[in-house]
Scaffold this active site. Structure first.
Site, PDB file in Angstrom:
ATOM      1  N   ARG A 144     -21.620   8.946   9.405  1.00 42.12           N
ATOM      2  CA  ARG A 144     -22.345   9.982  10.147  1.00 42.12           C
ATOM      3  C   ARG A 144     -22.440  11.303   9.381  1.00 42.12           C
ATOM      4  O   ARG A 144     -23.380  12.053   9.568  1.00 42.12           O
ATOM      5  CB  ARG A 144     -21.686  10.197  11.510  1.00 42.12           C
ATOM      6  CG  ARG A 144     -22.102   9.117  12.494  1.00 42.12           C
ATOM      7  CD  ARG A 144     -21.441   9.276  13.817  1.00 42.12           C
ATOM      8  NE  ARG A 144     -19.993   9.205  13.667  1.00 42.12           N
ATOM      9  CZ  ARG A 144     -19.129   9.191  14.673  1.00 42.12           C
ATOM     10  NH1 ARG A 144     -19.560   9.269  15.906  1.00 42.12           N
ATOM     11  NH2 ARG A 144     -17.834   9.119  14.475  1.00 42.12           N
ATOM     12  N   LYS A 166      -8.426  -4.092   7.761  1.00 44.67           N
ATOM     13  CA  LYS A 166      -7.406  -4.021   8.766  1.00 44.67           C
ATOM     14  C   LYS A 166      -7.379  -2.616   9.348  1.00 44.67           C
ATOM     15  O   LYS A 166      -7.929  -1.733   8.695  1.00 44.67           O
ATOM     16  CB  LYS A 166      -6.045  -4.417   8.192  1.00 44.67           C
ATOM     17  CG  LYS A 166      -5.508  -3.433   7.143  1.00 44.67           C
ATOM     18  CD  LYS A 166      -4.226  -3.914   6.561  1.00 44.67           C
ATOM     19  CE  LYS A 166      -3.022  -3.529   7.384  1.00 44.67           C
ATOM     20  NZ  LYS A 166      -2.608  -2.132   7.247  1.00 44.67           N
ATOM     21  N   HIS A 195      -5.421  -6.405   1.205  1.00 47.54           N
ATOM     22  CA  HIS A 195      -5.396  -6.057  -0.223  1.00 47.54           C
ATOM     23  C   HIS A 195      -4.145  -6.581  -0.935  1.00 47.54           C
ATOM     24  O   HIS A 195      -4.121  -6.682  -2.153  1.00 47.54           O
ATOM     25  CB  HIS A 195      -5.625  -4.556  -0.447  1.00 47.54           C
ATOM     26  CG  HIS A 195      -4.437  -3.683  -0.178  1.00 47.54           C
ATOM     27  ND1 HIS A 195      -4.064  -3.279   1.084  1.00 47.54           N
ATOM     28  CD2 HIS A 195      -3.545  -3.111  -1.016  1.00 47.54           C
ATOM     29  CE1 HIS A 195      -2.997  -2.512   1.006  1.00 47.54           C
ATOM     30  NE2 HIS A 195      -2.650  -2.385  -0.256  1.00 47.54           N
ATOM     31  N   ASP A 229       1.360  -2.534  11.043  1.00 50.13           N
ATOM     32  CA  ASP A 229       0.633  -2.073   9.866  1.00 50.13           C
ATOM     33  C   ASP A 229       0.959  -2.906   8.614  1.00 50.13           C
ATOM     34  O   ASP A 229       0.086  -3.151   7.788  1.00 50.13           O
ATOM     35  CB  ASP A 229       1.033  -0.603   9.627  1.00 50.13           C
ATOM     36  CG  ASP A 229       0.261   0.057   8.512  1.00 50.13           C
ATOM     37  OD1 ASP A 229      -0.948  -0.181   8.412  1.00 50.13           O
ATOM     38  OD2 ASP A 229       0.870   0.820   7.727  1.00 50.13           O
ATOM     39  N   HIS A 257       0.297  -7.761   5.852  1.00 54.57           N
ATOM     40  CA  HIS A 257       0.600  -8.020   4.440  1.00 54.57           C
ATOM     41  C   HIS A 257       1.807  -8.948   4.234  1.00 54.57           C
ATOM     42  O   HIS A 257       1.756  -9.898   3.462  1.00 54.57           O
ATOM     43  CB  HIS A 257       0.882  -6.711   3.699  1.00 54.57           C
ATOM     44  CG  HIS A 257      -0.218  -5.688   3.812  1.00 54.57           C
ATOM     45  ND1 HIS A 257      -1.540  -6.008   3.674  1.00 54.57           N
ATOM     46  CD2 HIS A 257      -0.187  -4.340   4.040  1.00 54.57           C
ATOM     47  CE1 HIS A 257      -2.279  -4.904   3.799  1.00 54.57           C
ATOM     48  NE2 HIS A 257      -1.485  -3.895   4.028  1.00 54.57           N
ATOM     49  N   LYS A 278       9.605   3.122  -3.841  1.00 51.97           N
ATOM     50  CA  LYS A 278       8.407   2.329  -3.581  1.00 51.97           C
ATOM     51  C   LYS A 278       8.605   1.007  -4.303  1.00 51.97           C
ATOM     52  O   LYS A 278       8.734   0.970  -5.541  1.00 51.97           O
ATOM     53  CB  LYS A 278       7.179   3.062  -4.135  1.00 51.97           C
ATOM     54  CG  LYS A 278       5.949   2.186  -4.324  1.00 51.97           C
ATOM     55  CD  LYS A 278       4.961   2.346  -3.212  1.00 51.97           C
ATOM     56  CE  LYS A 278       3.749   1.435  -3.386  1.00 51.97           C
ATOM     57  NZ  LYS A 278       2.990   1.219  -2.193  1.00 51.97           N
TER      58      LYS A 278
HETATM   59  C1  BG6 Z   1      -1.921  -0.283   4.004  1.00 49.70           C
HETATM   60  C2  BG6 Z   1      -1.159   0.381   5.100  1.00 49.70           C
HETATM   61  O1  BG6 Z   1      -2.482  -1.477   4.458  1.00 49.70           O
HETATM   62  O2  BG6 Z   1      -1.037  -0.549   2.903  1.00 49.70           O
HETATM   63  C3  BG6 Z   1      -0.542   1.680   4.606  1.00 49.70           C
HETATM   64  O3  BG6 Z   1      -2.031   0.643   6.185  1.00 49.70           O
HETATM   65  C4  BG6 Z   1       0.308   1.412   3.383  1.00 49.70           C
HETATM   66  O4  BG6 Z   1       0.241   2.279   5.622  1.00 49.70           O
HETATM   67  C5  BG6 Z   1      -0.464   0.623   2.347  1.00 49.70           C
HETATM   68  O5  BG6 Z   1       0.700   2.667   2.849  1.00 49.70           O
HETATM   69  C6  BG6 Z   1       0.454   0.189   1.216  1.00 49.70           C
HETATM   70  O6  BG6 Z   1      -0.298  -0.403   0.203  1.00 49.70           O
HETATM   71  P1  BG6 Z   1       0.225  -0.469  -1.297  1.00 49.70           P
HETATM   72  O7  BG6 Z   1      -0.817  -1.228  -2.019  1.00 49.70           O
HETATM   73  O8  BG6 Z   1       0.371   0.943  -1.763  1.00 49.70           O
HETATM   74  O9  BG6 Z   1       1.558  -1.155  -1.248  1.00 49.70           O
END
Ligand code: BG6
Length: 511
Positions: A55, A168, A198, A257, A262, A367
């Site tokens: 939009r 998603k 992904h 989420d 995932h 991470k």
């Molecule tokens: C997304 C989630 O699908 O994946 C996010 O909605 C998350 O909350 C992200 O941060 C993590 O993806 P990656 O590829 O950084 O591990």
């Protein structure tokens, strides 16, 4: 570093890619760079164009500028981007309403004609989930897929296709997921629907099938007789960082989420039987069996198999992190889980009672995404005197960072006597291949453009994964937890997650 190329050089068909939600972050941060990557590597269709629809008001030029500025590190130079972006267009319209469609259709026809694209169209839903249904309904009622439907197509030899990629979150519970699947089925055939995840595009996730089924050394031990348990962790060091209202709202916390989507997808590849062939339908058939075999917990079991957490303030890598409840857009009394750990069972002959522990959280110490297969101890304790030093053998698949596969086993310490210590054999992806893994979106978009659904989710996978998670979500909704927040940012999550493991005589791999 050079970029890797697929051995299979078949180009995708010419087509127009229509992205709804073009002004959003995902489009500019991931989708446009992924399409640029394919173009740059000669893996895009010979003729293609992209039409972004949202939009917000932009001209084509303003949109191209914005897309470039948003992800400039992904492009070699502005000139390199401009070359690609001569195929990138933008239309400001409300695609959820029929009033928005005359302009969208006119633009589609104009671009198809200009670039001689034919009638193949890939629709991509890259926006907040509440808009999925109205847009799908509009795509149908505007007659955008009629030509592609096999039963009424004019060219029966090579009918043009229309496909749809759906992001998603795909539903927020079993009922809404079934509903969305039904809405999609009214307009598209199942083989035209690409439900994207992904994680299925990440190199080391894709490597799982190769590890298991292209080698003879893993499969014989890949079962309840030799595997003690499987751990899958996806920890993030960042908090919700300004996306509080989305996370506390539609994303709905860590279990929804990350785990339902995932992590269960990754688990299904770890747990599946070997498919008959690599055809998408054969692979997905085996994955669906795993999802159907997921044990659905009884409400009274939930406290024993699931832990929720929420982060308070703290620091990660010397950076202060604000407590979740203090983030803008988050309810100050929110019960949303920013951490979830669940013990799942796959009730099949192969897995018997072998647990799959899945956990994910925001604002954690590191991470990392990894899969660890812990093997059982040897049946006879020959090195009895050293027994206490032994760690279980592990097959560690590190998805990110430092992608690779590591085998941890016991070895003799050099010298006299018999001292034993665990050692590691290491396959380091970047060291081995001297390439950077492409982003998962590029890999998955390439598949979709070539009509390969292998790494996309079938409706049955999604519906069964919701069924397995819903009793936990229900229990949590009915039993608010008064100790939230229960972990500090920068840690490995709430102690309750360690207690859950300790009760089973196990521990999380936190290094
Ligand atoms: C997304 C989630 O699908 O994946 C996010 O909605 C998350 O909350 C992200 O941060 C993590 O993806 P990656 O590829 O950084 O591990």
């Amino acid at each position: 570093m050079p970029t890797p190329k697929s051995a299979d050089a078949k180009k995708p068909d010419d087509c127009l890619i229509v992205i709804f939600g073009a002004s959003g972050d995902l489009t500019k941060r991931k989708l446009v760079p992924a399409l640029h990557y394919l173009w740059k590597n000669g893996q895009a269709p010979e003729k293609f164009a992209i039409l972004g629809v949202s939009r917000s008001k932009y001209t084509d030029k303003a949109y191209r500028d914005e897309a470039y500025d948003f992800a400039d590190k992904e492009y070699e130079s502005r000139a390199d981007f401009d070359d690609f972006a001569s195929r990138l267009y933008y239309e400001a319209a409300d695609s959820t309403k029929s009033e928005g469609w005359p302009a969208i259709k006119e633009r589609i026809c104009e671009i198809q004609k200009k670039h001689e694209l034919g009638a193949n169209v890939l629709f991509y839903l890259s926006m907040a989930p509440q808009f999925f249904e109205p847009i799908i309904v509009q795509i149908g009622s505007q007659g955008m897929v009629t030509e592609g439907r096999k039963f009424c197509t004019i060219d029966t030899h090579e009918p043009p296709w229309q496909r749809i990629v759906v992001e998603k979150p795909f539903g927020s519970d079993p009922k809404s997921a079934v509903h969305l699947n039904n809405v999609l089925a009214q307009v598209f055939d199942e083989d035209e629907i690409y439900r994207i995840d992904h994680y299925l595009g990440k190199e080391l996730v894709q490597n799982l099938m190769v590890l298991r089924f292209a080698n003879s050394m893993f499969e014989p031990i890949w079962n309840h007789r030799y595997v003690d348990h499987v751990q899958i962790t996806a920890s993030e060091s960042v908090g919700v960082e300004g996306r509080g209202s989305y996370y506390d709202g539609p994303a709905g916390g860590s279990l929804r989420d990350m785990v339902q989507s995932h992590l269960l997808q990754v688990a299904s590849i770890v747990a599946m039987e070997p498919p008959i062939t690599l055809d998408a339908s054969d692979v997905r058939t085996e994955k669906i069996k795993v999802f159907k075999a997921l044990r659905v917990p009884e409400p009274e079991d939930v406290p024993n198999i699931a832990v929720r957490g929420q982060y308070g303030d703290g620091s990660v890598n010397h950076r202060e992190v604000t407590a979740y409840r203090e983030e803008e857009g988050v309810d100050p009394n929110s019960q949303t889980d920013t951490f979830a750990a669940v013990k799942f069972h796959v009730d099949t002959w192969r897995w018997g009672n072998t647990p799959f522990y899945l956990r994910s959280g925001k604002a954690m110490a590191q991470k990392k995404t990894e899969i660890v297969v812990y093997l059982k101890p040897t049946p006879h304790k020959l090195f009895r005197e050293q027994a206490r030093q032994f760690r279980p053998n592990q097959i560690l698949i590190s998805v990110q960072p430092n992608p690779g596969i590591r085998l941890r086993f016991e070895g003799k310490v050099p010298g006299t006597g018999m001292s034993i210590k665990d050692v590691v054999m290491d396959f380091d992806y970047e060291d081995q291949w001297k390439v950077e893994p492409p982003d998962g979106y590029a890999i998955l978009l390439y598949d979709c453009l070539r009509g390969d659904q292998t790494n996309y989710k079938h409706r049955d996978e999604i519906e069964s994964s919701w069924d397995a998670c819903q009793p936990i979500l229900d229990y949590w909704a009915e039993n608010p937890q008064d100790d939230l927040p229960n972990y500090n940012a920068g840690t490995w999550g709430p102690s309750a997650a360690d207690v859950m493991m300790a009760k089973d005589g196990r521990y999380w791999r936190n290094d």
